[in-house]
Structure formats: structure tokens, C-alpha cells
Design an enzyme around this catalytic site. Structure first.
Site, PDB file in Angstrom:
ATOM      1  N   ASP A 285       0.791  -1.040   0.032  1.00 24.16           N
ATOM      2  CA  ASP A 285      -0.060   0.055   0.054  1.00 24.16           C
ATOM      3  C   ASP A 285       0.957   1.304  -0.032  1.00 24.16           C
ATOM      4  O   ASP A 285       1.347   1.594   0.986  1.00 24.16           O
ATOM      5  CB  ASP A 285      -0.797   0.014   1.373  1.00 24.16           C
ATOM      6  CG  ASP A 285      -2.033   1.111   1.114  1.00 24.16           C
ATOM      7  OD1 ASP A 285      -2.140   1.902  -0.054  1.00 24.16           O
ATOM      8  OD2 ASP A 285      -2.439   1.227   2.289  1.00 24.16           O
TER       9      ASP A 285
ATOM     10  N   ASP B 221      -1.956   6.325  -5.080  1.00 19.48           N
ATOM     11  CA  ASP B 221      -2.453   5.177  -4.133  1.00 19.48           C
ATOM     12  C   ASP B 221      -2.649   3.964  -4.743  1.00 19.48           C
ATOM     13  O   ASP B 221      -3.624   3.881  -5.311  1.00 19.48           O
ATOM     14  CB  ASP B 221      -3.612   5.669  -3.103  1.00 19.48           C
ATOM     15  CG  ASP B 221      -4.087   4.993  -2.237  1.00 19.48           C
ATOM     16  OD1 ASP B 221      -3.305   4.062  -1.898  1.00 19.48           O
ATOM     17  OD2 ASP B 221      -5.390   4.694  -1.888  1.00 19.48           O
TER      18      ASP B 221
END
Length: 400
Positions: free
Chosen positions: A109, A310
Site C-alpha cells: 500500500d 495510491d
């Protein structure tokens, strides 16, 4: 699309050789590890009963939830990590923790910082196929005191009676992880057959985890606790990755391996913006083109840019006015009858067979100093056996 990241912070970490496998010493030449889509057959979390419709619905819900978290993060710092929905839209890497090592599949992530795994004994943990990491079985495990700088870097923490740093993370979907901030050894299996070891690696040892989280997560953000910051100058603060459209494995590259060159490679300035204890990577998206029709992004780009990078947000979330202008041009260019998404999640959808017969078209995203061409398979996605939809949604705040 690969992103090369340079971070202006330093956490001094040493690579070393371990007695059980002789991992490689720190090297600026870099190393590469494999990442896999969580819903692919290569994943330990693969669920054959999950349908294409299930995956597309989950991706939409999670992308919308993450966008809301990013936009509200300056007001509520307790929502600091991924909003994880079961089994979809994420990418995994294999991380071995401890001496002797225990391998754990963890989510990758770029939108968060903390590295954490589920630990035994576990008061409550999410189901996982591999054993929980047992800190008492590792000769290199040590807990971080609550008066330390790493503990102060956490958005929410407290001291235990024995001066341990206790962390508490609550996620936007109600999931949570609670545990102890600690250090141990991380082992990475490089694709060249070498093993790379990171000693004194800081991570959350989660003893109480619930909701829709997996067995762990590796934060690649720009905060002081992220894996990138911990590797620091050993990798020259660089990493790159490619997220495949198909269910095949891809690569996450560090250090010298992360330097990209050759035909088709473009570069755009990347900015790190922090708010309280949150750090995000930003680019500047100036507009888009569909054929010879250009759409200008009217969203003002401040010093930190106007779009967040992201990896955990599966769909592209575009600021509403820019999205509406882009969708209008796509509708005009495609000239097919649109079909409503029965679930109401996707805004621009077409019959799969009719859409597959239209000529190839290119959508170009114009970043600051870099044009990125996207084909149909990068812009649209099948959400069922008979429906294809635009893999972008509008959002009221910053694009993601």
C-alpha cells in the site's frame, strides 16, 4: 505505470547476513520482489466462488471509501490506513519476519506507512493460511518503548504498564488492528535468487485485529515508519512498481533496480505532502485527451499537486468537474448506447460485445512534463460477462 519515489527523510537501518541463509548485504544496486493480485489464482487468498460482479462491486466500494478517507484525513487522523474489502483489488508481497523467519502474505500500500502483521497470541485475528508470527519464537524480536521517537510518530498510541508502545488503528470501514510496536528482522526473497535482510525493522505486532483486514500490510508511504523510509539510503529512497491489468505477477523494485529507462518511459515531478502524521505522494494532472479532443483539468494544482498516487485505490477517482468533462467526451467518441450498471456503482457502461467491436482508442493523461497513453483495457473494465464500464469515478475532493 511505475513511479520512482524519493523521500527526504532518513531512518538509519543496517542490512546484515543472517546465520540461517546468508542474506545479501545492503547494496545500492537494489533488489526486486514479486507482487501478485490478491484475487488471482497465484494468491493464498484466492476464492474461486467470487464472481466478476463481486470483484467490480468490491473495487468500487473500496475506492469510494478510500477517497472519502483521503479527503477527510486532515480532520480525522484515526483513519490512517487502507480501507480493505475482502479479497479484491489489492496486491500482495511475501514478507518473512523474525529469526527463524515466518513468511506472511501482506498487502502492498503506497497510501499508508505502517508495516504490520498478525501476531500470536491473538485475542482476535483475521483468518490466514500461514501461521501467525510468534514474537516469542524470534531471537531478534524486541518491543519499542513508548517514549521513543517511533512511538511518537504513530497517530494514536499509549504506554503499557511495562513501557511498551501500544498502537491502535481504526479503519474507515470499521476494521481495526491493535498491538505492540516492535523491531525484528525482515527477509525479502529477491527475484534474482538472493535474500535481502533488514535488521531492526519497525513494525506493528497485531494481537487484536478485526473486520476485513488481511494477514498484514506493508506501508510504502513517505512517513517515518514506512518500509521505504526504513530502507532509506540503502535503496537511495527509491522504489518502482507496475500493477498488471491481468492476474499475472508483477515486480516491486527497490534502489538501483527501480531506475527505469528506455522507449516509452516518461518522468513527472512527485511531491510528498504531509498533514499531521499523514504523508501522501502527489502528482500534477494537467488534463486528458481523447483523440484530438483535449480536456483541461481546472482543479488548481497547489505546491503538492492535484492527484494522489495510491496503489490501494483500484479505480481512478477524478475530481467531479474534470470527470464529467472526460466522460462527456468519451460518450461522444464511443457513440454507443449506454447501459445502466444494475448496482449503480459505475457511471459509464456499455454492452460488452458491442464495446469490444469498436476501434482501439487512446486516452492520454497529461501530467506535468509527461504524457501517459492509455488503451481501452486500461480505461474500461468488464464488471460482468455482458457489461463493460469506465474504470473511473467522480469524487468531490482531490483526484486519486
Amino acid at each position: 505505470m511505475g513511479h520512482v519515489v524519493r523521500i527526504s527523510c532518513l531512518v538509519l537501518i543496517i542490512f546484515c547476513s543472517l546465520p540461517f541463509q546468508s542474506p545479501t548485504e545492503a547494496r545500492i544496486g537494489g533488489f526486486t520482489i514479486e507482487i501478485i493480485p490478491r484475487h488471482s489464482k497465484l494468491s493464498p487468498f484466492y476464492n474461486h466462488s467470487v464472481t466478476l460482479r463481486d470483484r467490480s462491486r468490491s473495487d468500487a466500494f473500496r475506492s469510494i471509501a478510500r477517497a472519502k478517507r483521503f479527503h477527510s484525513s486532515s480532520l480525522d487522523t484515526k483513519y490512517i490506513e487502507s480501507t480493505i474489502f475482502p479479497g479484491e483489488g489489492e496486491y500482495l508481497m511475501r514478507l518473512s519476519v523474525g529469526n527463524p523467519p515466518v513468511q506472511v502474505p501482506v498487502v502492498v500500500d503506497t497510501g499508508s506507512d505502517l508495516v504490520w502483521v498478525q501476531c500470536a497470541p491473538c485475542q482476535q485475528c483475521n483468518a490466514q493460511n500461514s501461521p501467525f508470527f510468534n514474537p516469542m519464537a524470534s531471537s531478534a524480536y524486541a518491543e519499542i518503548p513508548c517514549n521513543s521517537q517511533p512511538c511518537q510518530s504513530l497517530p494514536e498510541s499509549q504506554c503499557s504498564a511495562s513501557n511498551e508502545c501500544i498502537y491502535h488503528y481504526t479503519y474507515a470501514d470499521g476494521s481495526y488492528t491493535n498491538g505492540v510496536l516492535a523491531v525484528d528482522i525482515f527477509i525479502f526473497d529477491s527475484t534474482d535468487g538472493q535474500r535481502v535482510a533488514l535488521t531492526n525493522a519497525m513494525f506493528g505486532c497485531g494481537h487484536n485485529n478485526g473486520g476485513n483486514l488481511g494477514s498484514g500490510l506493508v506501508g510504502l508511504g513517505a512517513g517515518p515508519l514506512s518500509l521505504i523510509s526504513q530502507l532509506g539510503r540503502n535503496i537511495d529512497y527509491r522504489f518502482s512498481y507496475c500493477l498488471p491489468v491481468t492476474n499475472s505477477a508483477s515486480k516491486l523494485k527497490f534502489g538501483g533496480d527501480a531506475i527505469l529507462s528506455g522507449p516509452g518511459v516518461v518522468s513527472t515531478p512527485l511531491t510528498i505532502y504531509s498533514s499531521d502524521t499523514l504523508y501522501h505522494y502527489y502528482l500534477t494532472l494537467e488534463g486528458a485527451s481523447v483523440g484530438n479532443k483535449k480536456i483541461v483539468n481546472s482543479q488548481t494544482a497547489s505546491n503538492e499537486g492535484n492527484i494522489i498516487i495510491d496503489s490501494g485505490t483500484t479505480l481512478t477517482m477524478l475530481e467531479s468537474s474534470f470527470y464529467n468533462d472526460l466522460e462527456a467526451v468519451l460518450r461522444e467518441t464511443i457513440s454507443l448506447e449506454t447501459i445502466r450498471d444494475p448496482d449503480g456503482n459505475y457511471h459509464l457502461c456499455y454492452d460488452q460485445r458491442s464495446f469490444s467491436n469498436i476501434p482501439e482508442m487512446t486516452v492520454v493523461f497529461h501530467f506535468n512534463g509527461a504524457d501517459v497513453p492509455l488503451k481501452k483495457l486500461n480505461v474500461f473494465r468488464p464488471i460482468s460477462t455482458d457489461l463493460t464500464c469506465l474504470a473511473m469515478l467522480p469524487t468531490k475532493g482531490t483526484s486519486i
